[in-house]
Scaffold this motif. Sequence first.
Motif, short mmCIF file in Angstrom:
data_model
loop_
_atom_site.label_atom_id
_atom_site.label_comp_id
_atom_site.label_asym_id
_atom_site.label_seq_id
_atom_site.Cartn_x
_atom_site.Cartn_y
_atom_site.Cartn_z
N ALA A 130 1.03 -1.10 0.10
CA ALA A 130 -0.23 -0.17 -0.02
C ALA A 130 1.07 1.30 0.02
CB ALA A 130 -0.88 0.00 1.21
N ALA A 131 1.85 1.35 0.70
CA ALA A 131 2.79 2.47 0.76
C ALA A 131 3.48 2.65 -0.47
CB ALA A 131 3.97 2.20 2.06
N LEU A 132 3.91 1.61 -1.15
CA LEU A 132 4.43 1.58 -2.47
C LEU A 132 3.40 2.31 -3.46
CD1 LEU A 132 6.52 -1.46 -2.72
CD2 LEU A 132 7.44 0.74 -2.70
N LEU A 133 2.35 1.76 -3.40
CA LEU A 133 1.26 2.18 -4.45
C LEU A 133 1.04 3.64 -4.25
CD1 LEU A 133 -0.89 1.49 -6.61
CD2 LEU A 133 -2.33 0.96 -4.82
N GLY A 134 1.09 3.97 -2.78
CA GLY A 134 0.73 5.45 -2.64
C GLY A 134 1.95 6.53 -3.22
N MET A 135 3.06 5.85 -2.84
CA MET A 135 4.31 6.64 -3.33
C MET A 135 4.21 6.79 -4.82
SD MET A 135 7.31 4.70 -1.05
CE MET A 135 7.14 4.40 0.44
N GLN A 136 3.85 5.89 -5.62
CA GLN A 136 3.57 6.06 -7.08
C GLN A 136 2.57 6.92 -7.52
OE1 GLN A 136 1.67 3.29 -9.40
NE2 GLN A 136 2.86 3.39 -11.16
N ALA A 137 1.39 6.85 -6.59
CA ALA A 137 0.28 7.67 -6.99
C ALA A 137 0.81 9.37 -6.75
CB ALA A 137 -0.87 7.52 -6.02
N LEU A 138 1.75 9.48 -5.72
CA LEU A 138 2.03 10.94 -5.20
C LEU A 138 3.23 11.19 -5.60
CD1 LEU A 138 1.29 10.76 -1.54
CD2 LEU A 138 -0.13 11.48 -3.16
N GLY A 139 3.86 10.47 -6.87
CA GLY A 139 5.18 10.99 -7.51
C GLY A 139 6.54 10.78 -6.94
N MET A 140 6.36 9.90 -5.85
CA MET A 140 7.76 9.57 -4.87
C MET A 140 8.49 8.56 -5.47
SD MET A 140 5.79 10.07 -1.24
CE MET A 140 7.40 9.45 -0.35
N ILE A 141 8.12 7.77 -6.41
CA ILE A 141 8.55 6.52 -6.97
C ILE A 141 8.28 6.78 -8.41
CG2 ILE A 141 9.16 5.31 -5.04
CD1 ILE A 141 6.96 3.43 -5.97
N GLU A 142 8.95 6.24 -9.43
CA GLU A 142 8.64 6.20 -10.70
C GLU A 142 7.39 5.06 -11.06
OE1 GLU A 142 10.66 6.29 -15.16
OE2 GLU A 142 11.65 6.63 -13.49
N SER A 143 7.96 4.00 -10.78
CA SER A 143 7.15 2.67 -10.95
C SER A 143 6.89 1.78 -10.06
CB SER A 143 7.84 2.11 -12.30
OG SER A 143 7.51 0.75 -12.47
N LEU A 144 5.91 1.15 -9.91
CA LEU A 144 5.76 -0.24 -9.07
C LEU A 144 6.98 -1.08 -9.05
CD1 LEU A 144 1.92 -0.58 -8.78
CD2 LEU A 144 3.42 0.62 -7.20
N ASP A 145 7.54 -1.17 -10.43
CA ASP A 145 8.70 -2.13 -10.58
C ASP A 145 9.75 -1.99 -9.29
OD1 ASP A 145 7.36 -3.60 -12.80
OD2 ASP A 145 8.23 -2.05 -14.08
N VAL A 146 9.76 -0.88 -8.91
CA VAL A 146 10.97 -0.71 -7.86
C VAL A 146 10.90 -1.61 -6.82
CG1 VAL A 146 11.24 1.70 -8.28
CG2 VAL A 146 9.96 1.03 -6.48
N ALA A 147 9.59 -2.64 -6.51
CA ALA A 147 9.30 -3.26 -5.42
C ALA A 147 10.21 -4.47 -5.54
CB ALA A 147 8.07 -3.78 -5.36
#
Length: 498
Positions: free
Chosen positions: A432-449
């Motif tokens: 959930a935190a990673l998805l939130g980061m993507q939505a807020l522009g904090m990470i470029e892609s969910l692939d960073v997981a």
Amino acid sequence: MPDVVLGVDIGTTATKVVAFDATGAEHGAASREYPLDEPEPGAAVQDPDVILAAVVAATGEAAAEADKAGARVAGLCFSAAMHSLIGLDEHDRPLTPSITWADTRAAAQAERLRDGKGGSELQRRTGTPPHPMSPLPKLCRLRACEPETFAAARRWVGIKEYVLFHLTGEWALDHAIASGTGLLELATLDWDAPALALAGVERAQLSPLVAVTHVLELRSPDLGLPAGTPVVVGASDGALANLGVGAVRPGVAACSIGTSGALRVLVEEPTIDPLGRVFCYAFTPGRWLVGGAINNGGVVLEWTGDALAPDLEGEEALLEVAARAPAGSDGLLMLPYLLSERAPHWSALARGAYVGLTRAHRREHLIRAALEGVCLQLALVLDSMRAAGIEVHELRATGGFARSPLWRQMLTDALGMDVGFPAGREGSGFGAALLGMQALGMIESLDVAAELVRTESVEHPDPSAAALYADALPVFASLYDALTPAFRALASDRPAPG
């Protein structure tokens, strides 16, 4: 001062909240438990306001810890267990409890949907197997069995929608949770008109559909966070568990055994099993979740302790006893359907059974066979996924079972492939935190997981045990069909719901 996103995971028996930054580091956590009530046979319900209070308390505490650690809360993102249903009145007050995935009172309605005209087509359109877990059969049961309550309901929501409304003042339902209702057409990501007709509800009674990255604004002052803090709607716990263990690429599956269990993989386009053995749910554009959940995981070990070994204290003692029996439990099989079953059979009629019992079997065989039954059931799910054309070449596993070397090896042998165990994460919360980061522009892609989650250890199948389980699997699979008439007869001894 690092920016963090609070991953809020609304589970079946507890809400866990963890503050993560974009490197995956934690900056505060909190949790609150709540009961799962069983007021009548088959019921598994909760008070929505008790859960709301738990979410507020845990989120507020995690936010305060993050602040104390010198982090800034950039937003919140939500995970939740799928399939819950709450009826609300014209003032948005609950008319029903939150009816959870574990509630089986809609078994008769689910059977009729599955066996009736158009049942297969219904699953092909929605991706959701007809089963009492999902809101479509639940709605059918309420209309038949509680007509006054059904008629009084002006809105039907799940627990995450209820929480989000009280935090933001807006109704919103993400595609991931919606696709587990049995009411969403996968091809269009819109409500399925024939399914709505079967349920007897109208579009206006359901929440607006949004992407999992849709952002709302916090309005409630109860969390101790500024008004306007971004609130990302988020997704289902299953999809976010895959994300949380880094199983985001095609062919990389996530397996979990907690109270229940599941095996899931993300694919690039919707894939429907023509035999209806696995689900297909929406997640993000270009990512769909395919797999199966089982009802009986750690609850089976708990049952063995209560029923077979009340003199032993704790799981560790039970597992020590189980380890005395050889792989295959000297020819003893257990169907672990203590709470009926979901994948790949999707029937609330199933019951547990020991088969092959002889005078030579002892307590250690009974306990080990129960654990082997859980692992073999997951092996059936894996076989069903592959039979539906889903590639699985890597597997990552999490859950309470992973604390046991015996159970880890047992799962690895039953699946017949290497199993990686990621370093400790709050799976769905981190997702959930990673998805939130993507939505807020904090990470470029969910692939960073895939890069953030480190595999701590890998178990390899023992060739002799893996061969033994491979030989046992067809027999184990055949027992469900062989015993189905008995399951039906035993079920008929009870008053049928609806």
